[in-house]
Design an enzyme around this catalytic site. Structure first.
Site, PDB file in Angstrom:
ATOM      1  N   LYS A   1       1.947   4.492  11.218  1.00 12.83           N
ATOM      2  CA  LYS A   1       3.170   4.974  10.568  1.00 12.83           C
ATOM      3  C   LYS A   1       4.022   5.822  11.516  1.00 12.83           C
ATOM      4  O   LYS A   1       5.232   5.886  11.373  1.00 12.83           O
ATOM      5  CB  LYS A   1       2.817   5.789   9.318  1.00 12.83           C
ATOM      6  CG  LYS A   1       1.869   5.068   8.351  1.00 12.83           C
ATOM      7  CD  LYS A   1       2.566   4.579   7.146  1.00 12.83           C
ATOM      8  CE  LYS A   1       1.736   3.883   6.072  1.00 12.83           C
ATOM      9  NZ  LYS A   1       0.455   3.289   6.351  1.00 12.83           N
TER      10      LYS A   1
HETATM   11  C1  LIG Z   1      -0.059   2.088   5.898  1.00 20.36           C
HETATM   12  C2  LIG Z   1      -1.255   1.521   6.564  1.00 20.36           C
HETATM   13  C3  LIG Z   1      -1.571   0.144   6.481  1.00 20.36           C
HETATM   14  C4  LIG Z   1      -0.773  -0.832   5.658  1.00 20.36           C
HETATM   15  O1  LIG Z   1       0.510  -1.079   6.201  1.00 20.36           O
HETATM   16  P1  LIG Z   1       1.636  -1.777   5.310  1.00 20.36           P
HETATM   17  O2  LIG Z   1       2.871  -1.712   6.136  1.00 20.36           O
HETATM   18  O3  LIG Z   1       1.729  -0.964   4.051  1.00 20.36           O
HETATM   19  O4  LIG Z   1       1.189  -3.170   5.050  1.00 20.36           O
HETATM   20  C5  LIG Z   1      -2.669  -0.321   7.193  1.00 20.36           C
HETATM   21  N1  LIG Z   1      -3.447   0.518   7.898  1.00 20.36           N
HETATM   22  C6  LIG Z   1      -3.181   1.835   7.991  1.00 20.36           C
HETATM   23  C7  LIG Z   1      -4.093   2.702   8.776  1.00 20.36           C
HETATM   24  C8  LIG Z   1      -2.076   2.394   7.344  1.00 20.36           C
HETATM   25  O5  LIG Z   1      -1.823   3.714   7.442  1.00 20.36           O
END
Ligand SMILES: *Cc1c(COP(=O)(O)O)cnc(C)c1O
Length: 464
Positions: A112
């Site tokens: 993120k």
């Molecule tokens: C948010 C997240 C995901 C999922 O990503 P999306 O964009 O919601 O599909 C997968 N792994 C981790 C560690 C995350 O923080």
């Protein structure tokens, strides 16, 4: 570049508008009116650029008319300066032809950060041009909240209030939020579940006078700017393996469908992508859809990979819009029905079309543990549960001669209990977080009551 809602009613907007708005006023998601196209030569020109400069060039057509390339380049350089790996998103060959693209070298150790670090700077830039301030409110079960707090801390024109369910996030995740001491950050530990937190945020947005009074805004994963900021690492990886002259495939552990959607966007821009593999835990609505056109909601169940414990993958609406040939009326109808009945009726032809690019794989917690143990034993690779699901999905769909690049979305130290249980190895926190467990925490414990929470947020916005 102009943006339209997937549900058709909202008036077209430019990039700065949709950055601040997030969701369209008709409940739809914003989509660019057309896909920017890069010619093979334009892709080749990006090969030698450092990551931040490449990112600016890839994002620029989406921001056209709002933010120029030199400003974007400056913001990207600042955003990625705080990453702990010089390659920003390094590639690591885990098995023959199977590569982990590590997206977790940012300040909060999850992918993120790749988008949120830029988003914080984009918000600040647009708000100072407009001489405005906003309050960002969000609910988190872990990764989004810490990434947002880290990206927005200390920014003058922004107040941030993040709600987490009291006692229900992991220690590392909570501490990454509550040990931040900047006075524009408010952490609320709500007496309730993650769903209560989300409902509380929705209730604040639905309270129009409150919403206007403190200029509410959101940075959840339906914000197009976040998707745009996730496209460059797919471009970088593909170029490393010979694109545009040679195709690659990607595998992505998926929750809200945002990260994999960015890979798909790259292919819409002319990058040769062969396959996109979606990895799920037992909350496998997307995989069920891809394998058997069964898009039906079930109750969310907790798993080893909590950031993927999602049943309604909001960004799927963007793919649906495109599969329906951008027919916004049909898209609005399909989404309304889905909300009402819990089942989405996707036309057979559209489903077949999706299957030409997308495929899916589900792993139970037990299979995830086995995968983590195997990766560590056979390759010496320590994967967190999310990344392990991605790697297993990637391996399943690997093709001879086509590099399979897997999004490794979290640092193993972010999920130490699962990693120790599966591998016997305790992953150390990187140096900048080594004293995380000694830092003082600061948060307000509040009851699950709208008036109380709104009063706390209002007081926070009016501080000083
Ligand atoms: C948010 C997240 C995901 C999922 O990503 P999306 O964009 O919601 O599909 C997968 N792994 C981790 C560690 C995350 O923080």
């Amino acid at each position: 570049m102009r943006y339209r809602s997937t549900r058709g009613d909202a008036r077209p907007r430019d990039f700065s508008d949709i950055l601040l708005a997030g969701l369209a006023e008709d409940g739809g998601l914003y989509m660019p009116e057309s896909w920017p196209q890069f010619t093979p030569d334009q892709w080749r020109e990006l090969r030698t650029l450092p990551y931040p400069d490449l990112a600016a060039r890839v994002i620029a057509p989406f921001a056209e008319g709002s933010i120029d390339l030199s400003t974007l380049t400056r913001l990207c350089r600042e955003a990625y300066a705080g990453f702990s790996h010089p390659a920003i998103a390094p590639l690591c060959e885990v098995e023959d032809g199977l590569f982990a693209m590590e997206l977790f070298h940012g300040p909060t150790l999850a992918f993120k950060d790749m988008a949120m670090q830029l988003l914080g700077r984009l918000f600040e830039h647009v708000l100072s041009e407009r001489n405005q301030s906003v309050t960002i409110v969000g609910a988190t079960s872990g990764d989004t909240g810490s990434a947002a707090i880290e990206a927005f801390r200390g920014r003058d024109r922004l107040s941030v209030a993040i709600l987490h369910p009291k006692g229900r996030t992991s220690d590392v995740q909570r501490r990454q939020m509550t040990t931040v001491t900047n006075d524009n950050i408010l952490n609320i530990a709500l007496e309730g579940t993650f769903d209560d937190c989300q409902d509380m945020v929705k209730a604040m947005f639905a309270d129009q006078p409150f919403r206007d009074e403190i200029h509410l805004s959101a940075v959840n994963s339906i914000n197009w700017a976040r998707i745009a900021a996730q496209i460059p690492y797919y471009v970088r990886a593909a170029l490393t393996f010979g694109a545009p002259d040679r195709p690659v495939s990607f595998a992505v552990p998926t929750g809200n469908f945002g990260n994999v959607l960015a890979a798909w966007a790259a292919s819409r821009m002319g990058l040769p992508v062969k396959k996109l593999c979606v990895g799920s835990n037992r909350n496998d609505i997307l995989t069920r859809f891809l394998l058997s056109n069964d898009m039906s909601m079930r109750a969310v169940e907790p798993s080893l990979s909590p950031s993927m414990d999602i049943q309604v993958s909001s960004n799927f609406e963007r793919l649906l819009f495109e599969l329906l040939d951008r027919d916004s009326a049909a898209c609005a109808r399909t989404m309304t029905e889905f909300r009402q009945t819990g089942r989405m009726d996707v036309p057979h032809k559209a489903w077949v079309h999706a299957g030409e690019t997308f495929s899916g794989k589900t792993l139970s917690d037990e299979e995830t543990r086995i995968e983590m143990a195997r990766l560590y034993r056979e390759s010496g690779y320590l994967a967190d549960p999310h990344s392990a699901i991605g790697l297993a999905a990637g391996r399943q769909y690997q093709e001879q001669g086509v590099p399979m690049i897997v999004a490794a979305t979290a640092h193993p130290a972010k999920f130490p209990d699962a990693v120790v249980a599966a591998t016997g190895h305790h992953p150390a926190l990187p140096p900048h977080l080594a004293d995380l467990h000694e830092r003082p925490e600061r948060f307000d414990v509040l009851p699950n009551d709208l008036a109380t929470v709104e009063a706390a947020v209002r007081k926070h916005v009016r501080r000083g």
